[in-house]
Design a protein around this motif. Structure first.
Motif, PDB file in Angstrom:
ATOM      1  N   LEU A  63      28.057   3.089  54.337  1.00 19.93           N
ATOM      2  CA  LEU A  63      29.377   2.545  54.633  1.00 19.93           C
ATOM      3  C   LEU A  63      30.350   3.659  54.993  1.00 19.93           C
ATOM      4  CD1 LEU A  63      29.662  -0.122  51.784  1.00 19.93           C
ATOM      5  CD2 LEU A  63      28.877  -0.455  54.143  1.00 19.93           C
ATOM      6  N   ASP A  64      31.442   3.295  55.650  1.00 22.67           N
ATOM      7  CA  ASP A  64      32.428   4.296  56.051  1.00 22.67           C
ATOM      8  C   ASP A  64      33.170   4.841  54.830  1.00 22.67           C
ATOM      9  OD1 ASP A  64      35.259   2.774  55.862  1.00 22.67           O
ATOM     10  OD2 ASP A  64      33.726   1.383  56.566  1.00 22.67           O
ATOM     11  N   SER A  65      33.692   6.059  54.962  1.00 22.11           N
ATOM     12  CA  SER A  65      34.335   6.739  53.840  1.00 22.11           C
ATOM     13  C   SER A  65      35.561   6.002  53.326  1.00 22.11           C
ATOM     14  CB  SER A  65      34.730   8.167  54.248  1.00 22.11           C
ATOM     15  OG  SER A  65      33.586   8.956  54.471  1.00 22.11           O
ATOM     16  N   GLU A  66      36.261   5.321  54.218  1.00 20.40           N
ATOM     17  CA  GLU A  66      37.464   4.588  53.794  1.00 20.40           C
ATOM     18  C   GLU A  66      37.113   3.506  52.779  1.00 20.40           C
ATOM     19  OE1 GLU A  66      41.226   2.109  55.725  1.00 20.40           O
ATOM     20  OE2 GLU A  66      39.769   3.102  57.037  1.00 20.40           O
ATOM     21  N   THR A  67      35.953   2.877  52.973  1.00 20.42           N
ATOM     22  CA  THR A  67      35.497   1.841  52.036  1.00 20.42           C
ATOM     23  C   THR A  67      34.883   2.448  50.788  1.00 20.42           C
ATOM     24  OG1 THR A  67      35.043   0.299  53.862  1.00 20.42           O
ATOM     25  CG2 THR A  67      33.975  -0.152  51.741  1.00 20.42           C
ATOM     26  N   THR A  68      33.974   3.394  50.983  1.00 19.20           N
ATOM     27  CA  THR A  68      33.228   3.924  49.840  1.00 19.20           C
ATOM     28  C   THR A  68      34.094   4.762  48.910  1.00 19.20           C
ATOM     29  OG1 THR A  68      32.462   5.745  51.253  1.00 19.20           O
ATOM     30  CG2 THR A  68      30.982   3.875  50.956  1.00 19.20           C
ATOM     31  N   SER A  69      35.170   5.337  49.418  1.00 17.58           N
ATOM     32  CA  SER A  69      36.062   6.089  48.535  1.00 17.58           C
ATOM     33  C   SER A  69      36.671   5.162  47.491  1.00 17.58           C
ATOM     34  CB  SER A  69      37.159   6.782  49.343  1.00 17.58           C
ATOM     35  OG  SER A  69      37.906   5.833  50.096  1.00 17.58           O
ATOM     36  N   VAL A  96      36.953  11.920  49.125  1.00 15.54           N
ATOM     37  CA  VAL A  96      38.228  12.158  48.448  1.00 15.54           C
ATOM     38  C   VAL A  96      39.378  12.309  49.440  1.00 15.54           C
ATOM     39  CG1 VAL A  96      37.104  13.194  46.447  1.00 15.54           C
ATOM     40  CG2 VAL A  96      37.917  14.669  48.281  1.00 15.54           C
ATOM     41  N   GLU A  97      39.076  12.688  50.678  1.00 12.51           N
ATOM     42  CA  GLU A  97      40.146  12.788  51.671  1.00 12.51           C
ATOM     43  C   GLU A  97      40.749  11.423  52.002  1.00 12.51           C
ATOM     44  OE1 GLU A  97      40.360  16.251  54.583  1.00 12.51           O
ATOM     45  OE2 GLU A  97      38.252  15.687  54.700  1.00 12.51           O
ATOM     46  N   GLU A  98      39.999  10.354  51.722  1.00 15.62           N
ATOM     47  CA  GLU A  98      40.496   9.002  51.969  1.00 15.62           C
ATOM     48  C   GLU A  98      41.289   8.449  50.785  1.00 15.62           C
ATOM     49  OE1 GLU A  98      40.258   7.496  54.782  1.00 15.62           O
ATOM     50  OE2 GLU A  98      38.944   8.960  55.758  1.00 15.62           O
ATOM     51  N   LEU A  99      41.272   9.158  49.661  1.00 16.32           N
ATOM     52  CA  LEU A  99      41.916   8.664  48.450  1.00 16.32           C
ATOM     53  C   LEU A  99      43.305   9.247  48.275  1.00 16.32           C
ATOM     54  CD1 LEU A  99      38.904   9.034  45.984  1.00 16.32           C
ATOM     55  CD2 LEU A  99      39.865   6.869  46.800  1.00 16.32           C
ATOM     56  N   ASP A 100      44.152   8.527  47.513  1.00 10.27           N
ATOM     57  CA  ASP A 100      45.417   9.114  47.075  1.00 10.27           C
ATOM     58  C   ASP A 100      45.114  10.325  46.210  1.00 10.27           C
ATOM     59  OD1 ASP A 100      46.862   7.207  48.406  1.00 10.27           O
ATOM     60  OD2 ASP A 100      47.248   5.965  46.636  1.00 10.27           O
TER      61      ASP A 100
END
Length: 456
Positions: A63-69, A96-100
């Motif tokens: 899955l893409d990082s935006e989802t899996t993060s 982690v780059e996709e997370l707050d």
């Protein structure tokens, strides 16, 4: 149609798990993506928690990082640790780059120190990297350890029109805009705004003229539990965090506080049950033994103490054997009353509802215990008198019960207050500590009063 699907509560079924496992085994990536894209990231995490580790890692990488993060943040902590061990430093950095920043720091903090540095070095966004490193420097149980750097900040000298233009860029980085924080040139927090304040204000008005200066905030070094109490007391969805110079550093949102409250509740529940450290049912036998054995040993010591007390009253047993049969009742009542009293005090301390002097608390508990004890003792008196036909024995047992309940209530009230004053978690007082101590005191008081009344 899409809105209807979102309103249907997710249910994890064996059929769904089996379907995902088959798609992973067949490496049918397109159908697997299509299937999982229908679900919320929290639902996907629930699915992954039921999969074998290799299958869960396969899905995370697919899955893409935006989802899996987001999925990683919802995974069971132990499962997340296993998954992260099977991802490269670069793959973790992409997540982690996709997370707050607060969630990113939490993920990295769970890694071994050498891997932390490797992951941080792979983060491409330099600002994001610097903010994560800043958060990692704070204690996990402090406001700094909870806060996120993402927020909407405006300066008091800006006009409303200029403010609206600038906050559009800031708001892109913030998942939810609860409040807009107002600072001066020194970056010190001086007020707050709501979106409504901006919308209804005239475009040429200065922010300083419309900002509210009664803003609640916490210090970066405040304890996480204190932050939770403040947010609960004032019904806040978010609260700004400042340093000793009042400089605005970040904000804490309600989702982080819910996690704090849950962890604290779990810890208190385990302490009340006589478990000295954070464990769960999946931990090793050795870890579970270390957590349980200290309080079990305390119970053993208490039992030995009760034996020694009873041994000292052998003469009473020989003349009034009936006293022996009521010993479990006296011990049980002492333990139950003590746990009830301590549980109420611990709950009050947790909610910051315990106020006033200790003496007033003890007097109130003594009166309450005396009332409850008298009612129970009257019943017990008539039961013993009718069944055994011995007035003095019935009087000795029932009088002992009143005294034992009063003492147990006082101990159950005083001990958590004393522990709290000493900076020790008072939840300890609701478990075997109170039960064991009240068992010993209860038996001692029981035989002493019985001996006095019966003239043994």
């Amino acid at each position: 149609m899409e809105e209807t699907q979102e309103n249907i509560q997710f249910q994890l079924t064996d059929e769904l798990i089996e379907k995902v496992e088959i798609l992973v085994e067949d490496q049918n990536d397109n159908d697997l993506k299509t299937l999982l894209n229908e679900y919320h990231h929290a639902d996907i995490a629930e699915i992954l928690d039921e999969l074998e580790l290799d299958d869960a890692v396969y899905v995370i990488k697919l899955l893409d990082s935006e989802t899996t993060s987001d999925v990683l943040m919802e995974l069971d902590e132990d499962n997340r640790e296993k998954v992260l061990r099977n991802l490269s430093a670069k793959e973790i950095a992409e997540e982690v780059e996709e997370l707050d920043t607060d969630d990113a720091a939490d993920i990295i903090a769970e890694l071994p120190e050498d891997r932390q540095q490797a992951v941080i070095s792979q983060i491409e966004d330099e600002d994001h990297k610097a903010e994560i490193k800043e958060l990692l420097a704070y204690d996990d149980d402090s406001a700094g350890g909870l806060m996120a750097k993402e927020l909407v900040k405006v300066y008091e000298t800006w006009t409303v029109a200029g403010c609206l233009r600038r906050i559009r860029g800031q708001a892109k980085e913030v998942t939810r805009v609860h409040s807009i924080y107002v600072v001066n040139k020194q970056e010190q927090l001086i007020g707050r705004l709501s979106l409504k304040d901006l919308i209804v204000a005239k475009s040429d008005q200065k922010i300083a003229d419309i900002a509210k200066d009664n803003v609640d905030y916490v210090n970066v070094n405040d304890d996480a539990e204190d932050v939770a109490r403040v947010m609960a007391k004032y019904d806040l969805e978010a609260i700004p965090v400042v340093d000793d110079n009042q400089t605005l550093l970040g904000r804490i949102t309600i989702d982080d506080i819910v996690d704090v409250l849950k962890e604290e509740a779990d810890k208190d529940y385990q302490l009340a049950a006589g478990i000295t450290q954070d464990v769960d049912s999946d931990d090793s036998i050795f870890d579970l033994t270390k957590a349980r054995l200290p309080w079990l040993f305390l119970g053993l010591v208490g039992g030995v103490g009760a034996f020694l007390i009873m041994e000292g009253f052998q003469e009473a047993f020989s003349k009034y054997a009936v006293l022996f049969f009521f010993t479990p009742l006296i011990a049980a009542m002492a333990g139950n009353v003590g746990v009830q009293s301590s549980a109420i005090i611990v709950q009050g301390l947790a909610n910051d509802d315990v106020r006033g002097s200790v003496n007033s608390r003890l007097i109130k508990e003594m009166l309450l215990a005396a009332l409850n004890g008298t009612i129970l003792a009257l019943f017990l008196f008539f039961f013993v008198w009718v069944t055994k036909g011995e007035f003095n024995t019935a009087l000795a047992i029932s009088a002992s019960l009143i005294a034992v309940i009063i003492v147990a209530g006082l101990i159950g009230t005083f001990v958590p207050l004393f522990l709290d004053k000493r900076g020790i978690d008072p939840a300890i007082a609701t478990g075997p500590f109170i039960t064991t101590s009240n068992d010993i005191f209860g038996i001692l008081i029981y035989f002493w009063i019985a001996k006095l009344i019966l003239g043994i």
